[in-house]
Scaffold this active site. Structure first.
Site, mmCIF file in Angstrom:
data_model
loop_
_atom_site.group_PDB
_atom_site.id
_atom_site.type_symbol
_atom_site.label_atom_id
_atom_site.label_comp_id
_atom_site.label_asym_id
_atom_site.label_seq_id
_atom_site.Cartn_x
_atom_site.Cartn_y
_atom_site.Cartn_z
ATOM 1 N N HIS A 1 8.366 -18.790 7.136
ATOM 2 C CA HIS A 1 8.170 -17.343 7.280
ATOM 3 C C HIS A 1 7.681 -16.923 8.655
ATOM 4 C CE1 HIS A 1 8.508 -16.171 2.956
ATOM 5 N NE2 HIS A 1 8.145 -17.418 2.771
ATOM 6 N N LYS B 1 3.367 -6.809 16.464
ATOM 7 C CA LYS B 1 3.973 -5.667 15.792
ATOM 8 C C LYS B 1 3.872 -4.399 16.643
ATOM 9 C CE LYS B 1 2.839 -7.613 11.232
ATOM 10 N NZ LYS B 1 4.080 -7.713 10.431
ATOM 11 N N THR C 1 9.580 -6.503 5.616
ATOM 12 C CA THR C 1 10.082 -5.995 4.343
ATOM 13 C C THR C 1 9.706 -4.520 4.189
ATOM 14 O OG1 THR C 1 8.123 -7.035 3.384
ATOM 15 C CG2 THR C 1 10.227 -8.122 3.001
ATOM 16 N N LYS D 1 11.599 -1.045 2.599
ATOM 17 C CA LYS D 1 10.995 -0.083 1.666
ATOM 18 C C LYS D 1 11.123 1.342 2.212
ATOM 19 C CE LYS D 1 7.936 -3.829 0.440
ATOM 20 N NZ LYS D 1 6.699 -4.524 0.816
#
Ligand code: NBG
Length: 838
Positions: A379, A578, A680, A684
């Site tokens: 991951h 991020k 993910t 969404k």
């Protein structure tokens, strides 16, 4: 193949049942009402008049659980008698989110339950709100495990999820004076109605001590591990029901206990406190979830946890196998075990140990079984997140496993040497033991060598695995490498969290058909230009924005205007890769533009953030402080606050995520290309009609491929460009000096404006960007700003925006976790669905 009927269409109506229903299983409104009153009285011991909100919730939970147990027992029976091949998902984390609303949806009784509630004069929403979510995970990896449990049951694959029943899950986040403050998560304090304790399903787990080698009567070498600590793992079972099917799978979480409540030997010689201490030490093992992104120090307990749940789970699998089909030689035909990252990788050595030491199997036979049982999902590529454990720690805690790992390594490296004659550098690179510096065990290498298949979680990530961290392994056996792109469950992330959108979609995509087959969303496509649909689409979005705005104003006090403002949301763990700070630089730029030109016509925007920082991750915590500090200045400046506002939603978790996803116009997915394995949250948001501003990273690439490049706001360097720039020597300093606006934005951060005159507070953040900038914020700044300007232009043309939004939803079928699970089942596990009707 789905044999089940659509639950909502077939949902019991108010027509009285032909045969009298059982109150514990009946699905009619009358049965639900009766069951609810019974549960309130006989389980909570309350009359309606004196029931607390928590009592009301518990009665609802038990009413729903009863209806699941019926199917659970049936599933277990069918799985057992048909000797169904079963997947065991081994994961240290399950970020489950609240159960009640989701189980109602999967049972197909949301509507009838709501009506039953109304007739009992209950506040249905308040009951749902009362549930405390089990936060047994950090972020994407744990939530993925939860989505996969939902999909495994829905696509009818026999499965057991194994993990740890942490007493304290991920910490709760408060914001005080702009800073993150952690509070312990006491999710079990009021009891957990969804789990069933199984005190009789318990296994010993040993630590420490030494090994003794001998030969048995047949002359075979045998090893006895004499441990110096034993704890007991006790099973707590939670049923996981699929959508519209009879299949209920098992989530089995282990709690650590002392094997006996007192060590009488110690007690008899008078050391009462010593005996109690041993009990406390044992129970500590499942006490608390470790936040990720923490510095390595003092993580002995973490290794203990990993071994604890892995050992219980493998012992349980062996017990199940011997109880049914047996013999151990066919273990891998009964079970496939998926390793969710390297956290459970010690399972490879543990299965070897149990087969050889406890069941007297020779090495080669044991290795064959082990190798054919496990599959490994990677991951992350971030070097600091690749697990290694010091050999010294292993020696102290798991001496037998260290011997086994050495032997696996010796045999494995022999094959490497034969294959690549004389290439000792390769041997050193591939070894399970990192000999540079202190000796450490590379858990990813153990997982790869002990597995039959290895996969990444998005196409780009799976490619990068093959060319970077596992390159040597890929060269040696390319056929073992796969990609399975992540997915998310549309039950929780559309039906439960966005009921208005679900209702609208249902009108176009067949009654509930799309909920089990997300590709059916395509039926929306032909209506994307229809002004009537667009108008209703917009109403649904605005209503969700209103809900969020109301909630935020009640929890933190920021007032946002859902009618005029674009809701621009970045919600995920706080991490430099991020790049929440890139987002902040854009906010500062807009702020400066507005200050320079108060009459600037611009699309009003609400910038909304959510996310936790690891308690020991200083830079991430400073980013939270910066966001809140910028918010304070902007929200209080009447010159700009009609156009822009900034909100930080405290305590981003599954429950709060469900408030955010439906309300987003714009989804920020702006990691540096090559760093986000998949993501993910991106799925969404998009499923709920947000458009994405994103880099070519992780699953963004595939989302863009699906929705169409013209319906996705792309910016920034590619992973390949990033690699080249790094190789050439990246100099953020040049960007800082080469772009006046960028320089002025960064300088404003350290000017004291956002820190009541303190010019030092944000200095570490700014200095790090100017001098190191490991995630190349400065290199992507200009492209990001330009892209944001385009976004504002398009938002100003509602028909265009709405069309794009509809098309995003219409083309999200691929990102259902049902598709991911079918991929695993067909391509990796070789497991067939085992349908169980209702
Ligand atoms: C995370 C990645 C995400 C990915 C999830 C689920 C870890 C170690 N990895 O990009 O950062 O979506 O896993 O696969 O938490």
């Amino acid at each position: 193949m789905n044999t089940a009927v659509a639950p909502e269409t077939e949902a019991p109506t108010e027509v009285p049942a032909a045969t009298p229903e059982h109150t514990r299983t009946g699905m009619s409104k009358a049965s639900l009402k009766q069951a609810y009153i019974d549960n309130l009285f006989y389980i909570q011991g309350r009359f309606r008049e004196v029931a607390t909100p928590h009592d009301l919730y518990m009665a609802a939970a038990f009413t729903v659980r009863d209806r699941m147990l019926d199917r659970w027992v049936k599933s277990a029976q069918v799985y057992k008698t048909s000797h169904a091949r079963t997947v065991c998902y081994l994961s240290a984390e399950y970020l489950l989110g609240p159960h009640l609303a989701n189980n109602l949806v999967n049972l197909g009784i949301s509507e009838v339950a709501r009506r039953a509630g109304e007739e009992l004069d209950l506040d249905f929403e308040a009951i749902l709100e009362e549930e405390e979510e089990p936060g047994l995970g950090n972020g994407g990896l744990g939530r993925l495990a939860a989505c996969y449990m939902d999909s495994l049951a829905t696509v009818q694959i026999p499965a057991i999820g194994y993990g740890i029943r942490y007493e304290f899950g991920i910490f709760d986040q408060d914001i005080q004076n702009g800073w993150q403050v952690e509070r312990s998560d006491t999710w079990l304090r009021n009891g957990n109605p969804w789990e069933i304790p199984r005190p009789k399903i318990s296994f010993p787990v040993r630590y420490g001590g030494h090994t003794e080698h001998s030969r048995d009567q047949a002359g075979r070498s045998r090893v006895r591990w004499v441990a110096d600590m034993v704890v007991s793992g006790v099973a707590f079972d939670t049923p996981v029901l699929g959508y519209g099917v009879g299949n209920v799978n098992l989530l089995r979480l282990w709690k650590a206990e002392a094997p006996e409540s007192f060590d009488f030997q110690v007690f008899n010689v008078g050391d009462y406190y010593g005996a109690v201490h041993a009990k406390i030490e044992a129970e500590t093992i499942s006490k608390v979830l470790y936040p990720n992104d923490e510095p390595e120090a003092g993580k002995e307990l973490r290794l203990k946890q990993q071994y604890f749940f892995v050992s219980c789970s493998i012992q349980d699998m062996i017990r199940l196998h011997l109880n049914t089909v047996g013999p151990l030689e066919t273990f891998h035909e009964k079970f496939v075990a998926q390793l969710n990252d390297t956290h459970p990788a010690i399972a490879v050595a543990e299965l070897m140990r149990l087969l050889m030491d406890d069941h007297a199997m020779p090495w080669d036979a044991a290795w064959d079984i082990t190798r054919n049982t496990f599959c490994y999902t990677n991951h992350t590529l971030l070097p600091e997140a690749l697990e290694t454990w010091s050999v010294a720690l292993f020696e102290r805690l798991l001496p037998r496993h260290l011997e086994i790992i050495y032997e696996i390594n010796r045999r494995f490296l022999d094959t490497v040497r034969v294959r690549y004659l004389g290439d000792e550098a390769r041997v050193a690179r591939m070894s399970l033991i990192d000999e540079t510096g202190g000796r450490r065990i590379r858990m990813a290498h153990l997982a790869v060598v002990g597995s039959r298949a290895v996969n990444g979680v998005a196409a780009l990530h799976s490619e990068l695995i093959k060319t970077t961290i596992l390159k040597d392994f890929y060269e040696m056996s390319p056929e073992r490498f796969h990609n399975v792109t992540n997915g998310v469950t549309p039950r929780r992330f559309i039906v439960v969290s966005n009921p208005r959108l679900a209702e609208l979609i249902t009108e176009f995509c067949g009654h509930d058909r799309w909920i089990r087959d997300l590709d059916c969303l395509r039926d929306l496509e032909e209506h994307a230009e229809d002004p009537a649909l667009q108008a209703r689409w917009r109403e649904v979005k605005t209503a969700a924005k209103q809900d969020l705005a109301l909630w935020l104003s009640q929890h933190g006090g920021v007032v946002l205007d859902p009618q005029t403002m674009m809701f621009d949301i970045q919600a995920k763990r706080m991490h430099e890769y991020k790049r929440q700070h890139l987002n902040v630089l854009h906010i500062i730029r807009v702020y400066q533009r507005l200050k320079q030109n108060p009459n600037l016509g611009m699309v009003p925007r609400a910038f909304i953030f959510g996310g936790k920082a690891a308690p020991g991750y200083y830079m991430a915590k400073l980013m939270i402080k910066l966001i809140n500090s910028v918010a304070e200045v902007i929200n209080n400046d009447p010159q700009v606050n009609g156009f822009i506002r900034v909100a930080f939603m405290a305590d981003f978790n599954v429950k709060n995520g469900q408030r955010l996803y439906p309300a987003a116009d714009l989804s920020e997915q702006i990691s540096l290309a090559g760093k986000e394995a998949s993501g993910t949250g991106n799925m969404k948001f998009s499923m709920n009609g947000a458009l994405t501003v994103g880099t070519l990273d992780g699953a963004n690439i595939e989302i863009r491929d699906e929705v169409g490049a013209e319906n996705f706001f792309l910016f920034g360097m590619t992973a390949e460009e990033v690699r080249r720039k790094q190789a050439e020597g990246y100099r953020p300093w040049d960007y800082y000096h080469g772009d006046d606006e960028l320089r002025s934005d960064i300088d404003l951060v350290t000017s004291g404006l956002f820190s009541h005159g303190d010019t030092n507070l944000f200095r570490p953040l700014a200095d790090h960007l100017i001098n190191q900038d490991p995630f190349m914020v400065l290199a992507d700044y200009r492209a990001y700003l330009n892209c944001q300007d385009r976004i504002s232009e398009v938002y100003d043309r509602p028909a265009e925006w709405d069309r794009m939004s509809i098309l995003n939803v219409a083309r999200m079928g691929k990102f259902s976790s049902d598709r991911s699970i079918r991929d695993y089942a067909e391509r990796i596990w070789g497991i067939e669905p085992k349908p169980i009707g209702i």
